[in-house]
Design a protein around this motif. Structure first.
Motif, PDB file in Angstrom:
ATOM      1  N   GLN A 172       0.860  -1.181   0.000  1.00 24.32           N
ATOM      2  CA  GLN A 172       0.000   0.000   0.000  1.00 24.32           C
ATOM      3  C   GLN A 172       0.898   1.232   0.000  1.00 24.32           C
ATOM      4  OE1 GLN A 172      -3.466   0.089   0.114  1.00 24.32           O
ATOM      5  NE2 GLN A 172      -3.464  -2.142  -0.124  1.00 24.32           N
ATOM      6  N   ARG A 173       0.721   2.080  -0.974  1.00 21.74           N
ATOM      7  CA  ARG A 173       1.484   3.333  -0.979  1.00 21.74           C
ATOM      8  C   ARG A 173       0.590   4.477  -1.386  1.00 21.74           C
ATOM      9  NH1 ARG A 173       7.785   2.931  -2.888  1.00 21.74           N
ATOM     10  NH2 ARG A 173       8.326   1.139  -1.601  1.00 21.74           N
ATOM     11  N   GLU A 174       0.751   5.582  -0.708  1.00 23.82           N
ATOM     12  CA  GLU A 174       0.007   6.808  -1.007  1.00 23.82           C
ATOM     13  C   GLU A 174       0.373   7.303  -2.419  1.00 23.82           C
ATOM     14  OE1 GLU A 174      -2.392   9.817   1.272  1.00 23.82           O
ATOM     15  OE2 GLU A 174      -1.725   7.793   1.714  1.00 23.82           O
ATOM     16  N   MET A 175      -0.625   7.813  -3.172  1.00 22.59           N
ATOM     17  CA  MET A 175      -0.323   8.406  -4.482  1.00 22.59           C
ATOM     18  C   MET A 175       0.430   9.730  -4.269  1.00 22.59           C
ATOM     19  SD  MET A 175      -1.381   6.590  -7.053  1.00 22.59           S
ATOM     20  CE  MET A 175      -2.193   4.992  -7.027  1.00 22.59           C
ATOM     21  N   ARG A 176       1.474   9.928  -5.055  1.00 20.59           N
ATOM     22  CA  ARG A 176       2.252  11.169  -4.940  1.00 20.59           C
ATOM     23  C   ARG A 176       2.205  11.934  -6.260  1.00 20.59           C
ATOM     24  NH1 ARG A 176       8.137   9.744  -2.660  1.00 20.59           N
ATOM     25  NH2 ARG A 176       8.085   7.838  -3.903  1.00 20.59           N
ATOM     26  N   PHE A 177       2.755  13.097  -6.225  1.00 20.19           N
ATOM     27  CA  PHE A 177       2.961  13.934  -7.432  1.00 20.19           C
ATOM     28  C   PHE A 177       1.646  14.299  -8.122  1.00 20.19           C
ATOM     29  CE2 PHE A 177       6.314  10.628  -7.098  1.00 20.19           C
ATOM     30  CZ  PHE A 177       7.275  11.422  -6.494  1.00 20.19           C
ATOM     31  N   LEU A 178       0.584  14.440  -7.337  1.00 21.83           N
ATOM     32  CA  LEU A 178      -0.708  14.791  -7.927  1.00 21.83           C
ATOM     33  C   LEU A 178      -0.972  16.288  -7.858  1.00 21.83           C
ATOM     34  CD1 LEU A 178      -2.968  11.899  -6.541  1.00 21.83           C
ATOM     35  CD2 LEU A 178      -1.775  12.034  -8.725  1.00 21.83           C
ATOM     36  N   GLN A 179      -0.133  17.006  -7.108  1.00 22.77           N
ATOM     37  CA  GLN A 179      -0.324  18.453  -6.991  1.00 22.77           C
ATOM     38  C   GLN A 179       0.775  19.172  -7.768  1.00 22.77           C
ATOM     39  OE1 GLN A 179      -3.031  19.589  -5.676  1.00 22.77           O
ATOM     40  NE2 GLN A 179      -3.602  17.484  -5.131  1.00 22.77           N
ATOM     41  N   PRO A 180       0.458  20.376  -8.295  1.00 24.27           N
ATOM     42  CA  PRO A 180       1.493  21.132  -9.008  1.00 24.27           C
ATOM     43  C   PRO A 180       2.664  21.431  -8.070  1.00 24.27           C
ATOM     44  CG  PRO A 180      -0.675  22.149  -9.298  1.00 24.27           C
ATOM     45  CD  PRO A 180      -0.832  21.089  -8.265  1.00 24.27           C
ATOM     46  N   GLU A 181       3.874  21.347  -8.639  1.00 21.28           N
ATOM     47  CA  GLU A 181       5.054  21.692  -7.844  1.00 21.28           C
ATOM     48  C   GLU A 181       5.090  23.184  -7.623  1.00 21.28           C
ATOM     49  OE1 GLU A 181       8.847  20.145  -9.265  1.00 21.28           O
ATOM     50  OE2 GLU A 181       7.748  18.409 -10.054  1.00 21.28           O
ATOM     51  N   ARG A 182       5.525  23.580  -6.452  1.00 27.12           N
ATOM     52  CA  ARG A 182       5.638  25.025  -6.201  1.00 27.12           C
ATOM     53  C   ARG A 182       6.946  25.498  -6.812  1.00 27.12           C
ATOM     54  NH1 ARG A 182       3.090  25.223  -0.176  1.00 27.12           N
ATOM     55  NH2 ARG A 182       1.025  24.583  -0.879  1.00 27.12           N
ATOM     56  N   ARG A 183       6.837  26.473  -7.671  1.00 27.88           N
ATOM     57  CA  ARG A 183       8.006  26.828  -8.473  1.00 27.88           C
ATOM     58  C   ARG A 183       8.791  27.997  -7.894  1.00 27.88           C
ATOM     59  NH1 ARG A 183       5.134  25.224 -13.271  1.00 27.88           N
ATOM     60  NH2 ARG A 183       5.722  23.036 -13.581  1.00 27.88           N
ATOM     61  N   SER A 184       8.101  28.983  -7.347  1.00 23.25           N
ATOM     62  CA  SER A 184       8.828  30.187  -6.983  1.00 23.25           C
ATOM     63  C   SER A 184       8.689  30.472  -5.495  1.00 23.25           C
ATOM     64  CB  SER A 184       8.284  31.372  -7.773  1.00 23.25           C
ATOM     65  OG  SER A 184       6.960  31.645  -7.346  1.00 23.25           O
ATOM     66  N   PHE A 185       9.585  31.269  -5.042  1.00 25.49           N
ATOM     67  CA  PHE A 185       9.565  31.726  -3.663  1.00 25.49           C
ATOM     68  C   PHE A 185       8.245  32.437  -3.391  1.00 25.49           C
ATOM     69  CE2 PHE A 185      10.899  33.244   0.267  1.00 25.49           C
ATOM     70  CZ  PHE A 185      10.727  34.618   0.352  1.00 25.49           C
ATOM     71  N   PHE A 186       7.812  33.233  -4.358  1.00 31.42           N
ATOM     72  CA  PHE A 186       6.586  34.003  -4.217  1.00 31.42           C
ATOM     73  C   PHE A 186       5.402  33.066  -4.009  1.00 31.42           C
ATOM     74  CE2 PHE A 186       3.174  36.829  -5.642  1.00 31.42           C
ATOM     75  CZ  PHE A 186       3.506  37.975  -4.945  1.00 31.42           C
ATOM     76  N   ARG A 187       5.362  32.028  -4.845  1.00 30.64           N
ATOM     77  CA  ARG A 187       4.250  31.076  -4.722  1.00 30.64           C
ATOM     78  C   ARG A 187       4.343  30.296  -3.431  1.00 30.64           C
ATOM     79  NH1 ARG A 187       2.719  27.849 -10.073  1.00 30.64           N
ATOM     80  NH2 ARG A 187       1.473  26.728  -8.555  1.00 30.64           N
ATOM     81  N   ALA A 188       5.588  30.046  -3.001  1.00 31.16           N
ATOM     82  CA  ALA A 188       5.760  29.316  -1.746  1.00 31.16           C
ATOM     83  C   ALA A 188       5.177  30.137  -0.598  1.00 31.16           C
ATOM     84  CB  ALA A 188       7.229  29.032  -1.493  1.00 31.16           C
ATOM     85  N   LEU A 189       5.321  31.459  -0.701  1.00 32.82           N
ATOM     86  CA  LEU A 189       4.806  32.340   0.349  1.00 32.82           C
ATOM     87  C   LEU A 189       3.287  32.478   0.291  1.00 32.82           C
ATOM     88  CD1 LEU A 189       7.241  35.378   0.633  1.00 32.82           C
ATOM     89  CD2 LEU A 189       6.738  33.640   2.356  1.00 32.82           C
ATOM     90  N   PHE A 190       2.796  32.689  -0.946  1.00 30.82           N
ATOM     91  CA  PHE A 190       1.373  33.026  -1.084  1.00 30.82           C
ATOM     92  C   PHE A 190       0.555  31.936  -1.776  1.00 30.82           C
ATOM     93  CE2 PHE A 190       3.711  37.036  -1.010  1.00 30.82           C
ATOM     94  CZ  PHE A 190       3.177  37.598   0.144  1.00 30.82           C
ATOM     95  N   GLY A 191       1.219  30.847  -2.076  1.00 31.16           N
ATOM     96  CA  GLY A 191       0.524  29.764  -2.791  1.00 31.16           C
ATOM     97  C   GLY A 191      -0.610  29.169  -1.981  1.00 31.16           C
ATOM     98  N   ARG A 192      -1.435  28.472  -2.676  1.00 30.97           N
ATOM     99  CA  ARG A 192      -2.580  27.852  -2.009  1.00 30.97           C
ATOM    100  C   ARG A 192      -2.112  26.754  -1.076  1.00 30.97           C
ATOM    101  NH1 ARG A 192      -5.723  25.331  -6.268  1.00 30.97           N
ATOM    102  NH2 ARG A 192      -3.644  24.765  -6.931  1.00 30.97           N
TER     103      ARG A 192
END
Lengths: 230, 271
Positions: free
Chosen positions: B250-270
Motif C-alpha cells: 500500500q502506498r500513497e499516491m504522490r505527485f498529484l499536486q502542481p510543484e511550487r516553483r517560486s519563492f513568491f508562490r511558496a509564500l502566497f501559494g494555495r
C-alpha cells in the motif's frame, strides 16, 4: 417489380363453425358477445369452418351466412375445411379458401383469440454486468438489454427492446432495433455519441445540452426522440 | 519457478509504453526479482535503446521463435542489475514474424528461469499488439490524461477481456491495472488535461500509479537508462511506487499536486 406488388402478412382471424349458424340461439349469443367488446368485433374478419357441415353446398347459403355475420358487424372473408363442391360454391359467393390449420373454436360462440390466448413466455432480458468497452458491440436480439456498468465511447449497444444503462452511457445505444417504436432508452448518465429508437436517431450534438450528464429516459413521441430527466 | 507474464499495452502510440516497460522491469529487478523485458515491437525496435544495450544485440526474439538461436544467446544481461535481462526484437522483420505458437513456447521457457516476464507491446490493435497481450497474466494499461488515449485504453481493456488466452480458455481473467503516465498537475489544474478522477471513472480499473510529466524521462531515454535508476526524479520515484503497489504494497499516491516553483508562490501559494 413483382416483388413489390405482392407482400406476405399474418393476421388474426376468427373462425365460426358453419353448423352454429343453424342454431337458433347463435345470433342471440353472438350479439351478447359482441356487446361485451364491440370494438374488438367491429368489421372483424371471419372464416367459416365447414368441417361437419356437409349441408352447406349452395352458393346462396354462403351469401346468407355473410348476411347474418354482417348484421353483427362481422365480415365473412373465406372458408376452411371445404370439400370440392363446397369450395366451388364458396368461391362463387366471393369467398377465399383458407388452409385448415387454424385453431377450432370449442364453444358455441366465437372467442377473442388474441385476448384469451396464453401470453407468450417473456424473452429473457440480456444482462451485462461488466463495462462495455470501446469497440465492443452487444446486440440483445428480441429482448431488452440491461447494462449495470458504463458503456464506453466507441462501444455500441443494440436491443430489439428497451435499453437500460445503470452507469454512464458514452457510446451508442440503439433501442427498438427491430422497429419497435415504443422501445425506450434509460441511463444514469447521458453522455452518448448517438441514441436511436426504431431508426430515429440523435447524435451527441443534437442531444439537449441541459440533459447531458444527467439520468434520463429517451422515447419516441410523434416520430421525434424526446429526452426527459428521470 | 513459474514466472508471471505482464504486458504493457495502450492501443495508442507514444504514451510511454516502452519507457514504462523498461522502468517497470528495472524496478522489479531492483527489488530482487529475476526479470526479463521483451520487445514485441518487431520492425520498430526501441527497447534496446531505452535500456542502453543497443550495441550488444546479436540475436533477437524472432531468431529464437524461429529456432535460429537459443534463448541464452539472445538474452542480454543488464550491466546495472544482475536480475535484469533484455530480450530485443528484430528491426528487419515485421509483426507477421510473431507466430503465436512460437511466442508461447518462448514464454513458457522464460517462465522457468524468471519471476516476471515484462512484454512491451507495439501500438495498435493488430497482430503485434494482440500477440503481446495474448499470453498475459497481468496487463498494465499505459494511458495519458487525454481523451484519445483514454478511449484507446478502453478498447484495449475490452480486447484483453475477449481475445487473451485467459479469456479464450475461460481462465481467471487477465488482471488489468492502470498506469497514468505524463500527468501534469499544472495542466490538469488549467483544465488542459483530464483529471486523474476522470480517467479512473471512465476506465474503472485499479490504479497502479501516476507518473508525473518530467524532463528527466526524456533525458533517461536518450542516455539509455531506465528512469527508476534516477533516484532524484519524481517520475522514477513514481515508477518505484507503482512497482511496489503491483507487488501488493500500500502506498500513497504522490505527485498529484502542481510543484511550487517560486519563492513568491511558496509564500502566497494555495495551501
Amino acid at each position: 417489380m413483382a416483388g413489390n406488388l405482392v407482400q406476405g402478412a399474418v393476421f388474426t382471424v376468427m373462425v365460426v363453425r358453419a353448423g352454429m349458424l343453424r342454431d337458433p340461439a347463435f345470433e342471440h349469443e353472438l350479439a351478447e358477445q359482441i356487446l361485451r367488446s364491440p370494438r374488438f368485433f367491429l368489421n372483424a374478419p371471419v372464416v367459416l369452418d365447414l368441417k361437419q357441415a356437409a349441408e352447406f353446398t349452395n352458393q346462396s347459403e354462403f351469401v346468407e351466412a355473410r348476411e347474418i355475420l354482417r348484421r353483427h358487424t362481422l365480415t365473412l372473408i373465406g372458408v376452411q375445411n371445404a370439400v370440392p363442391a363446397q369450395l366451388e360454391a364458396a368461391t362463387g359467393a366471393g369467398l377465399a379458401s383458407f388452409a385448415p390449420n387454424a385453431p377450432q373454436p370449442s364453444r358455441s360462440t366465437p372467442r377473442e383469440p388474441t385476448r384469451s390466448a396464453m401470453p407468450a413466455a417473456a424473452a429473457k432480458t440480456r444482462l451485462v454486468t461488466q463495462p462495455v468497452r470501446s469497440g465492443t458491440q452487444i446486440y440483445a436480439r428480441g429482448t431488452d438489454l440491461v447494462v449495470t456498468a458504463a458503456v464506453g465511447a466507441g462501444a455500441e449497444i443494440i436491443a430489439d427492446g428497451n435499453i437500460h444503462v445503470y452507469g454512464a452511457l458514452r457510446g451508442r445505444a440503439l433501442a427498438g432495433a427491430g422497429g419497435d417504436v415504443d422501445a425506450r432508452i434509460f441511463c444514469s448518465r447521458l453522455e452518448a455519441e448517438l441514441v436511436s429508437i426504431a431508426g430515429h436517431y440523435l447524435v451527441s450534438e443534437q442531444l439537449p445540452p441541459e440533459q447531458q450528464g444527467f439520468p434520463v429516459q429517451i422515447a419516441l413521441v410523434d416520430e421525434r426522440l424526446t429526452v426527459t430527466r428521470n | 519457478m513459474a514466472g508471471k507474464v505482464i504486458v504493457l499495452t495502450s492501443g495508442k502510440g507514444g504514451v510511454g509504453k516502452t519507457t514504462s516497460a523498461a522502468a517497470f522491469a528495472a524496478g522489479l529487478a531492483l527489488r530482487g526479482h529475476r526479470t526479463v523485458v521483451i520487445d514485441f515491437d518487431v520492425g520498430l525496435r526501441n527497447l534496446d535503446l531505452i535500456m542502453g544495450c543497443e550495441r550488444r544485440v546479436v540475436f533477437d526474439f524472432i531468431n529464437v521463435i524461429n529456432g535460429d538461436a537459443k534463448l541464452n544467446q539472445a538474452l542480454i544481461k543488464d550491466k546495472r542489475n544482475d536480475h535484469l535481462f533484455i530480450f530485443p526484437t528484430s528491426q528487419t522483420r515485421d509483426k507477421d514474424a510473431l507466430k503465436r505458437d512460437g511466442v508461447g513456447r518462448v514464454l513458457e521457457e522464460l517462465k522457468d528461469s524468471f519471476d516476471y516476464i515484462v512484454c512491451d507491446s507495439p501500438a495498435g490493435i493488430e497482430h503485434g499488439a494482440l500477440t503481446a497481450m495474448y499470453f498475459a497474466d497481468s496487463a498494465i494499461i499505459v494511458t495519458n490524461p487525454e481523451v484519445s488515449s483514454v478511449r484507446d485504453s478502453d478498447r484495449i481493456i475490452g480486447l484483453l477481456a475477449s481475445k487473451s488466452r485467459r479469456a479464450e480458455f475461460n481462465l481467471e481473467p487477465v488482471a488489468v491495472h492502470l498506469l497514468l503516465a505524463r500527468y501534469s498537475p499544472e495542466r490538469v489544474r488549467k483544465g488542459e488535461m483530464l483529471t486523474l478522477e476522470d480517467v479512473k471513472e471512465i476506465l474503472s480499473i485499479p490504479l497502479l500509479g501516476v507518473i508525473p510529466e518530467s524532463e528527466s524521462v526524456l533525458r533517461a531515454s536518450n542516455t539509455g537508462t531506465p528512469i527508476v535508476f534516477d533516484e532524484e526524479s519524481s517520475a522514477g520515484r513514481a515508477y518505484h511506487d507503482a512497482v511496489a503497489r503491483f507487488l501488493g504494497e500500500q502506498r500513497e499516491m504522490r505527485f498529484l499536486q502542481p510543484e511550487r516553483r517560486s519563492f513568491f508562490r511558496a509564500l502566497f501559494g494555495r495551501a
